[in-house]
Design a protein around this motif. Sequence first.
Motif, PDB file in Angstrom:
ATOM      1  N   THR A 192      38.545  40.579  49.124  1.00 36.52           N
ATOM      2  CA  THR A 192      37.227  39.845  49.050  1.00 36.52           C
ATOM      3  C   THR A 192      36.600  40.161  47.597  1.00 36.52           C
ATOM      4  N   PRO A 193      35.656  39.390  47.261  1.00 37.11           N
ATOM      5  CA  PRO A 193      34.950  39.356  45.982  1.00 37.11           C
ATOM      6  C   PRO A 193      34.386  41.058  45.941  1.00 37.11           C
ATOM      7  N   ALA A 194      34.077  41.898  47.174  1.00 34.27           N
ATOM      8  CA  ALA A 194      33.457  43.136  47.229  1.00 34.27           C
ATOM      9  C   ALA A 194      34.626  43.953  47.048  1.00 34.27           C
ATOM     10  N   GLY A 195      35.707  43.635  47.576  1.00 36.68           N
ATOM     11  CA  GLY A 195      36.888  44.570  47.178  1.00 36.68           C
ATOM     12  C   GLY A 195      37.328  44.341  45.817  1.00 36.68           C
ATOM     13  N   TYR A 196      37.478  43.191  45.158  1.00 33.97           N
ATOM     14  CA  TYR A 196      37.657  43.115  43.915  1.00 33.97           C
ATOM     15  C   TYR A 196      36.949  44.079  42.910  1.00 33.97           C
ATOM     16  N   ILE A 221      38.387  40.065  37.387  1.00 33.88           N
ATOM     17  CA  ILE A 221      38.703  40.928  36.408  1.00 33.88           C
ATOM     18  C   ILE A 221      38.417  40.444  34.954  1.00 33.88           C
ATOM     19  N   THR A 222      38.949  39.193  34.898  1.00 37.73           N
ATOM     20  CA  THR A 222      38.750  38.435  33.567  1.00 37.73           C
ATOM     21  C   THR A 222      37.595  38.378  33.316  1.00 37.73           C
ATOM     22  N   ALA A 223      36.550  37.859  34.070  1.00 35.72           N
ATOM     23  CA  ALA A 223      35.238  37.727  33.990  1.00 35.72           C
ATOM     24  C   ALA A 223      34.690  39.074  33.329  1.00 35.72           C
ATOM     25  N   THR A 224      35.252  40.220  33.618  1.00 39.10           N
ATOM     26  CA  THR A 224      34.433  41.556  33.242  1.00 39.10           C
ATOM     27  C   THR A 224      35.060  41.925  31.527  1.00 39.10           C
ATOM     28  N   GLY A 235      46.410  36.382  44.397  1.00 38.50           N
ATOM     29  CA  GLY A 235      45.873  37.266  43.162  1.00 38.50           C
ATOM     30  C   GLY A 235      44.968  36.438  42.505  1.00 38.50           C
ATOM     31  N   ALA A 236      44.715  35.362  42.706  1.00 41.54           N
ATOM     32  CA  ALA A 236      43.912  34.373  41.695  1.00 41.54           C
ATOM     33  C   ALA A 236      42.285  34.885  41.758  1.00 41.54           C
ATOM     34  N   GLY A 237      42.046  35.076  42.911  1.00 38.68           N
ATOM     35  CA  GLY A 237      40.531  35.543  42.859  1.00 38.68           C
ATOM     36  C   GLY A 237      40.287  36.808  42.122  1.00 38.68           C
ATOM     37  N   LEU A 238      41.076  37.772  42.438  1.00 42.47           N
ATOM     38  CA  LEU A 238      41.058  38.997  41.544  1.00 42.47           C
ATOM     39  C   LEU A 238      41.220  39.016  40.177  1.00 42.47           C
ATOM     40  N   GLY A 292      46.156  48.949  35.303  1.00 37.91           N
ATOM     41  CA  GLY A 292      46.255  48.580  36.544  1.00 37.91           C
ATOM     42  C   GLY A 292      47.431  47.690  37.033  1.00 37.91           C
ATOM     43  N   GLY A 293      48.054  48.182  37.980  1.00 37.52           N
ATOM     44  CA  GLY A 293      48.981  47.005  38.457  1.00 37.52           C
ATOM     45  C   GLY A 293      48.632  46.920  40.082  1.00 37.52           C
ATOM     46  N   VAL A 294      48.586  45.666  40.276  1.00 37.73           N
ATOM     47  CA  VAL A 294      48.255  45.142  41.828  1.00 37.73           C
ATOM     48  C   VAL A 294      49.288  44.109  42.400  1.00 37.73           C
ATOM     49  N   ASP A 295      49.601  44.752  43.664  1.00 41.32           N
ATOM     50  CA  ASP A 295      50.470  44.221  44.637  1.00 41.32           C
ATOM     51  C   ASP A 295      49.546  43.239  45.439  1.00 41.32           C
ATOM     52  N   THR A 296      49.515  41.993  45.253  1.00 40.27           N
ATOM     53  CA  THR A 296      48.550  41.447  46.329  1.00 40.27           C
ATOM     54  C   THR A 296      49.176  40.685  47.654  1.00 40.27           C
ATOM     55  N   HIS A 297      48.117  40.570  48.338  1.00 42.22           N
ATOM     56  CA  HIS A 297      48.517  40.207  49.874  1.00 42.22           C
ATOM     57  C   HIS A 297      47.416  39.295  50.467  1.00 42.22           C
TER      58      HIS A 297
END
Length: 127
Positions: free
Chosen positions: A42-46, A78-81, A71-74, A13-18
């Motif tokens: 948002t956490p639900a969006g992640y 993802i790392t936690a999974t 992109g820090a929260g995302l 996956g590649g993510v462009d964050t805003h």
Amino acid sequence: MTWTIVETRAVTGGVDTHAGVHVAAALDPIGGLLGVGEFPATPAGYACLLEWLGGFGTVCLAGIEGTGSYGAGLARHITATGVRVVGVDRSDRQDRRRQGKSDPLLRREVARSEWLCRLEVRLMSKT
């Protein structure tokens, strides 16, 4: 005797964050674009983003732009999974000016850069 063949594909996956929305691209093992999606920052969006990527196969790597900011929260989610996350730098400012900012192109560039990095590591480990 009946055989069941289960095939899983590795997905990058590649993510462009805003600030409000993260836009993701999913790539197959040879770098082909599988899909593009937008998700709330948002956490639900992640969770939705990761579930969406997982719909294409096993998520092995996520390249995220802006892991120190938007992109820090995302990245933490993802790392936690257990999925490996790699921070991706924005493309060169001069290149962006010359080509124009294009979110679809940037998403694909982010994902492909991570895919190529993974391929390079795999090739280096065989030598």
